[in-house]
Design a protein around this motif. Structure first.
Motif, PDB file in Angstrom:
ATOM      1  N   GLY A  88       0.827  -1.206   0.000  1.00 34.78           N
ATOM      2  CA  GLY A  88       0.000   0.000   0.000  1.00 34.78           C
ATOM      3  C   GLY A  88       0.857   1.250   0.000  1.00 34.78           C
ATOM      4  N   ASP A  89       1.865   1.292  -0.850  1.00 34.15           N
ATOM      5  CA  ASP A  89       2.773   2.439  -0.975  1.00 34.15           C
ATOM      6  C   ASP A  89       3.618   2.686   0.268  1.00 34.15           C
ATOM      7  OD1 ASP A  89       2.047   2.904  -3.572  1.00 34.15           O
ATOM      8  OD2 ASP A  89       0.465   4.348  -3.047  1.00 34.15           O
ATOM      9  N   GLN A  90       3.530   1.796   1.216  1.00 35.79           N
ATOM     10  CA  GLN A  90       4.323   1.970   2.441  1.00 35.79           C
ATOM     11  C   GLN A  90       5.481   0.980   2.449  1.00 35.79           C
ATOM     12  OE1 GLN A  90       3.747   3.892   5.285  1.00 35.79           O
ATOM     13  NE2 GLN A  90       2.054   4.972   4.313  1.00 35.79           N
ATOM     14  N   ARG A  91       6.594   1.416   2.947  1.00 39.70           N
ATOM     15  CA  ARG A  91       7.729   0.511   3.130  1.00 39.70           C
ATOM     16  C   ARG A  91       7.404  -0.436   4.285  1.00 39.70           C
ATOM     17  NH1 ARG A  91      12.474   0.066   6.467  1.00 39.70           N
ATOM     18  NH2 ARG A  91      14.343  -0.441   5.271  1.00 39.70           N
ATOM     19  N   THR A  92       7.707  -1.725   4.109  1.00 41.26           N
ATOM     20  CA  THR A  92       7.553  -2.642   5.248  1.00 41.26           C
ATOM     21  C   THR A  92       8.920  -3.259   5.525  1.00 41.26           C
ATOM     22  OG1 THR A  92       6.997  -4.478   3.784  1.00 41.26           O
ATOM     23  CG2 THR A  92       5.154  -3.255   4.722  1.00 41.26           C
ATOM     24  N   TYR A  93       9.114  -3.687   6.744  1.00 42.13           N
ATOM     25  CA  TYR A  93      10.360  -4.341   7.131  1.00 42.13           C
ATOM     26  C   TYR A  93       9.930  -5.477   8.047  1.00 42.13           C
ATOM     27  CZ  TYR A  93      15.167  -4.918   8.743  1.00 42.13           C
ATOM     28  OH  TYR A  93      16.409  -5.427   9.027  1.00 42.13           O
ATOM     29  N   GLU A  94       9.653  -6.639   7.423  1.00 43.89           N
ATOM     30  CA  GLU A  94       8.987  -7.688   8.181  1.00 43.89           C
ATOM     31  C   GLU A  94       9.615  -9.070   7.968  1.00 43.89           C
ATOM     32  OE1 GLU A  94       4.611  -5.797   8.863  1.00 43.89           O
ATOM     33  OE2 GLU A  94       4.930  -6.859   6.997  1.00 43.89           O
ATOM     34  N   GLN A  95       8.942 -10.062   8.528  1.00 40.50           N
ATOM     35  CA  GLN A  95       9.572 -11.382   8.590  1.00 40.50           C
ATOM     36  C   GLN A  95       9.291 -12.266   7.371  1.00 40.50           C
ATOM     37  OE1 GLN A  95      10.315 -12.928  12.658  1.00 40.50           O
ATOM     38  NE2 GLN A  95       8.286 -12.102  12.995  1.00 40.50           N
ATOM     39  N   VAL A  96       9.996 -13.403   7.361  1.00 41.04           N
ATOM     40  CA  VAL A  96       9.975 -14.285   6.196  1.00 41.04           C
ATOM     41  C   VAL A  96       9.442 -15.670   6.588  1.00 41.04           C
ATOM     42  CG1 VAL A  96      11.419 -15.348   4.405  1.00 41.04           C
ATOM     43  CG2 VAL A  96      12.030 -13.089   5.332  1.00 41.04           C
ATOM     44  N   ILE A  97       8.502 -16.162   5.806  1.00 37.91           N
ATOM     45  CA  ILE A  97       7.993 -17.532   5.999  1.00 37.91           C
ATOM     46  C   ILE A  97       8.640 -18.457   4.963  1.00 37.91           C
ATOM     47  CG2 ILE A  97       5.948 -18.991   5.555  1.00 37.91           C
ATOM     48  CD1 ILE A  97       5.777 -17.905   8.297  1.00 37.91           C
ATOM     49  N   ALA A  98       9.104 -19.621   5.414  1.00 34.42           N
ATOM     50  CA  ALA A  98       9.618 -20.631   4.490  1.00 34.42           C
ATOM     51  C   ALA A  98       8.631 -21.786   4.455  1.00 34.42           C
ATOM     52  CB  ALA A  98      10.987 -21.122   4.950  1.00 34.42           C
ATOM     53  N   LEU A  99       8.273 -22.214   3.256  1.00 39.53           N
ATOM     54  CA  LEU A  99       7.345 -23.335   3.107  1.00 39.53           C
ATOM     55  C   LEU A  99       8.137 -24.595   2.812  1.00 39.53           C
ATOM     56  CD1 LEU A  99       4.770 -21.607   0.707  1.00 39.53           C
ATOM     57  CD2 LEU A  99       4.656 -21.774   3.208  1.00 39.53           C
ATOM     58  N   ARG A 100       7.803 -25.676   3.526  1.00 43.37           N
ATOM     59  CA  ARG A 100       8.493 -26.946   3.309  1.00 43.37           C
ATOM     60  C   ARG A 100       7.454 -27.991   2.927  1.00 43.37           C
ATOM     61  NH1 ARG A 100      12.935 -29.458   2.201  1.00 43.37           N
ATOM     62  NH2 ARG A 100      14.030 -30.795   3.673  1.00 43.37           N
ATOM     63  N   ALA A 101       7.752 -28.786   1.919  1.00 44.60           N
ATOM     64  CA  ALA A 101       6.876 -29.930   1.571  1.00 44.60           C
ATOM     65  C   ALA A 101       7.775 -31.022   1.024  1.00 44.60           C
ATOM     66  CB  ALA A 101       5.846 -29.534   0.525  1.00 44.60           C
ATOM     67  N   VAL A 102       7.631 -32.233   1.557  1.00 36.78           N
ATOM     68  CA  VAL A 102       8.504 -33.326   1.116  1.00 36.78           C
ATOM     69  C   VAL A 102       7.698 -34.583   0.796  1.00 36.78           C
ATOM     70  CG1 VAL A 102      10.516 -32.522   2.412  1.00 36.78           C
ATOM     71  CG2 VAL A 102       8.939 -34.153   3.477  1.00 36.78           C
ATOM     72  N   GLU A 103       8.313 -35.402  -0.055  1.00 37.56           N
ATOM     73  CA  GLU A 103       7.799 -36.743  -0.315  1.00 37.56           C
ATOM     74  C   GLU A 103       8.802 -37.706   0.273  1.00 37.56           C
ATOM     75  OE1 GLU A 103       5.763 -37.341  -4.431  1.00 37.56           O
ATOM     76  OE2 GLU A 103       7.401 -35.926  -4.679  1.00 37.56           O
TER      77      GLU A 103
END
Ligand code: ATP
Ligand code: XMP
Ligand code: GLN
Ligand code: MG
Length: 537
Positions: free
Chosen positions: A473-488
């Motif tokens: 929304g035109d604003q700078r953000t400085y936030e966290q990161v999600i990592a997705l894991r999926a395995v067979e």
């Protein structure tokens, strides 16, 4: 009761094939294939003394081995197996071991033979091996993995199969039902291997193919009732995972309200999990589950802790404490009601855990004691009861379905005891847990919507301890990161990352960034195990 006696109880109820393990990496696969043929079998170390066996096997399979048969200190079978009068099948090292005992000559092959080979059959007119080779095409593709080979077969043996490089790829005794094969029928690369193993256990050993999960239920219920007696009570830690749920349902069927299930809310369970598990178990399965709310205790102890191993230890120890306190409460309650005190602790131990502990892994048998929740309540001297001890995970799932456990419980991805705490990297605070939990919920929801849940063996979202710059929304953000894991994965010892369709990833990423406050970036994990592990910590 000693574990070997428990195994013997089951082995005495079914026609049982004994597999003697010389330490091959495929030994457990032999067990799988025989079970798939509907025949019960037990895997024991090759050092097993036949006189000490508590059951009479209907046939014996000798596995492969990393050893060379001529090595000093190479493992050898108790020669008494050859006097038992039951059919014997030697696979690779097992064949060489038969030759060693019955007078053949083994020598080092000029070069190692590893991989595919064409097996040509040599049927012998009027010979018992006809039943062994039944329905097998010739040639058939088999898989080899050996350095030694037979220089000459033992006297009284006939050759029933050969490959371009192995003259004695399959041999059989002239009169007795003793067979040796140089290839590995248990691996899927031996395309007709299952036919051969089935022929051996059913056609030759004459085993009844009665190992089905429905026959197991009745026999196991009876066994539990006899073990626990008319008044004994059982307590069990139940997580909502498939193993503990199936074990709990069996127990409930066997002894009704004398089974007491406890779920520990450690504050790092998935979204609404405790309430859902309690409801599902009560509504669908009639199991009265006590939820011990210990979220604050766990989260309090995890405060400021970032080291993965310390997190695991804290959770493990606290879990024991809470379970103990809870079991004392239940014990007091049952005494008050005039019921017998709690004598038994239910565990969801599976056969792979048992194999790990008993398997022959070197010149001497390595005994590794398994410590799930075992040893938990030593002061109460509870006896262990483990109804799934003889089963593999897929058998447990089949059993769950037969016990009318809803599909979404039976096919749940495994969830580790330390839960989200080992999926929030860095410090585990309530707000970090909440972020990981919400992201995980969206991830799993979308995977289910896309119809991919069953194809994936395990999936979850992890929260990384870093921040990155974004714009919203035109604003700078400085936030966290999600990592997705999926395995067979088949057994969770090795795993491949799952090739998630891009459109599904796109939906998941959009939803997580839009719906989970504090996250402005989503990554997909493309590492296999090894060298990575399934969990981040
Ligand atoms: N939150 C919990 N409350 C009570 N018991 C638990 C909890 N988490 C784990 N356990 C116990 O620890 C055991 C081992 O956990 P594990 O995750 O290996 O098995 P599971 O949860 O039954 O099945 P799955 O492997 O499918 O998750 C469980 O069977 C259960 O007895
Ligand atoms: O009950 C559990 N308690 C634990 O402490 C634990 N650690 C890992 N896991 C599960 O084990 C499988 C292999 O995980 P790793 O590749 O991370 O070792 C995966 O299925 C993991 O989820 C656990 N399960
Ligand atoms: N796979 C096996 O059993 C191998 C046996 C033995 N180590 C060989 O190389 O011949
Ligand atoms: Mg679990």
């Amino acid at each position: 009761m000693a574990p070997i006696e428990v195994a013997a109880q089951v082995a005495n109820m079914y026609d049982t094939v004994l597999i003697l393990d010389f330490g091959s990496q495929y030994s457990h696969l032999i067990t799988r294939r025989v079970r798939e043929a509907g025949v019960y079998c037990e895997l024991l170390p090759c050092t097993q003394k036949i006189a000490d066996l508590k059951f009479k096997p209907k046939g014996i399979i000798l596995s492969g081995s990393p050893f060379s048969i001529t090595d000093e200190g190479a493992p050898h079978v108790d020669p008494a197996v050859f006097d038992l009068g039951v059919p014997i099948l030697g696979i690779c090292y097992g064949l060489q071991e038969i030759a060693r005992n019955l007078g053949g000559e083994t020598s080092l092959a000029v070069k190692r033979e590893y991989g595919h080979a064409e097996l040509h059959l040599h049927p012998q007119e009027g010979h018992h091996s006809a039943a062994f080779l039944k329905d097998l095409p010739s040639p058939t593709n088999v898989w080899m993995s050996h350095g030694d080979h037979l220089e000459s077969p033992p006297q009284d043996f006939v050759v029933i199969g050969s490959t371009a490089t192995s003259e004695y790829a399959a041999v059989a005794h002239k009169d007795r039902p003793i067979y040796g094969i140089q290839f590995h029928p248990e691996v899927t690369h031996s395309v007709d291997g299952t036919i051969l193993l089935r022929n051996f256990v059913i056609g030759i050993c004459k085993c009844d193919a009665s190992w089905t999960m429905s026959s197991f239920i009745d026999k196991e219920l009876e066994r539990i009732r006899t073990l626990v007696g008319p008044t004994g009570s059982v307590i069990g830690a139940v997580s909502g995972g498939v193993d503990s749920t199936v074990a709990a349902v069996l127990m409930k069927r066997a002894i009704g309200d004398r089974f007491h299930a406890v779920l520990v809310d450690n504050g790092v369970m998935r979204l609404n999990e405790c309430a859902q598990v309690k409801k599902t178990l009560a509504d669908n399965l009639g199991i009265n589950l006590t939820v011990a709310d210990a979220a604050d205790l766990f989260l309090g102890r995890l405060k400021g802790v970032t080291d993965p191993e310390r997190k695991r230890k804290i959770i493990g120890n606290t879990f024991i404490e809470v379970f103990e306190a809870e079991s004392h409460k239940i014990d007091a309650m049952t005494r008050e009601r005039g019921e017998g005190a709690i004598e038994w602790l239910l565990q969801g131990t599976l056969y792979p855990d048992v194999i790990e502990s008993i398997s022959f892994k070197g010149p001497s048998a390595t005994i590794k004691s398994h410590h799930n929740v075992g040893g938990l309540l030593e002061d109460m001297r509870l006896k262990l009861i483990e109804p799934l001890r003889e089963l593999f995970k897929d058998e447990v799932r089949a059993l769950g379905t037969l016990l009318d456990i809803p599909d979404d419980l039976v096919w749940r991805h495994p969830f580790p005891g330390p839960g989200i705490a080992i999926r929030v990297l860095g410090e585990v605070t309530p707000s970090q847990v909440e972020i990981a939990r919400l992201a995980d919920n969206i991830y799993i929801e979308e995977i289910k919507k896309a119809g991919l849940y069953r194809q994936i063996s395990q999936a979850y979202a992890a929260l990384l301890p870093v921040r990155s710059v974004g714009v919203m929304g035109d604003q700078r953000t400085y936030e966290q990161v999600i990592a997705l894991r999926a395995v067979e994965s088949q057994d969770f010892m090795t795993a491949d990352w799952f090739q998630m369709p891009y459109d599904v990833l796109k939906r998941i990423s959009n939803r997580i960034i839009n719906e989970v406050k504090g996250v402005n970036r989503v990554l997909y994990d493309v590492s296999s195990k090894p060298p990575s592990t399934i969990e981040f910590e």
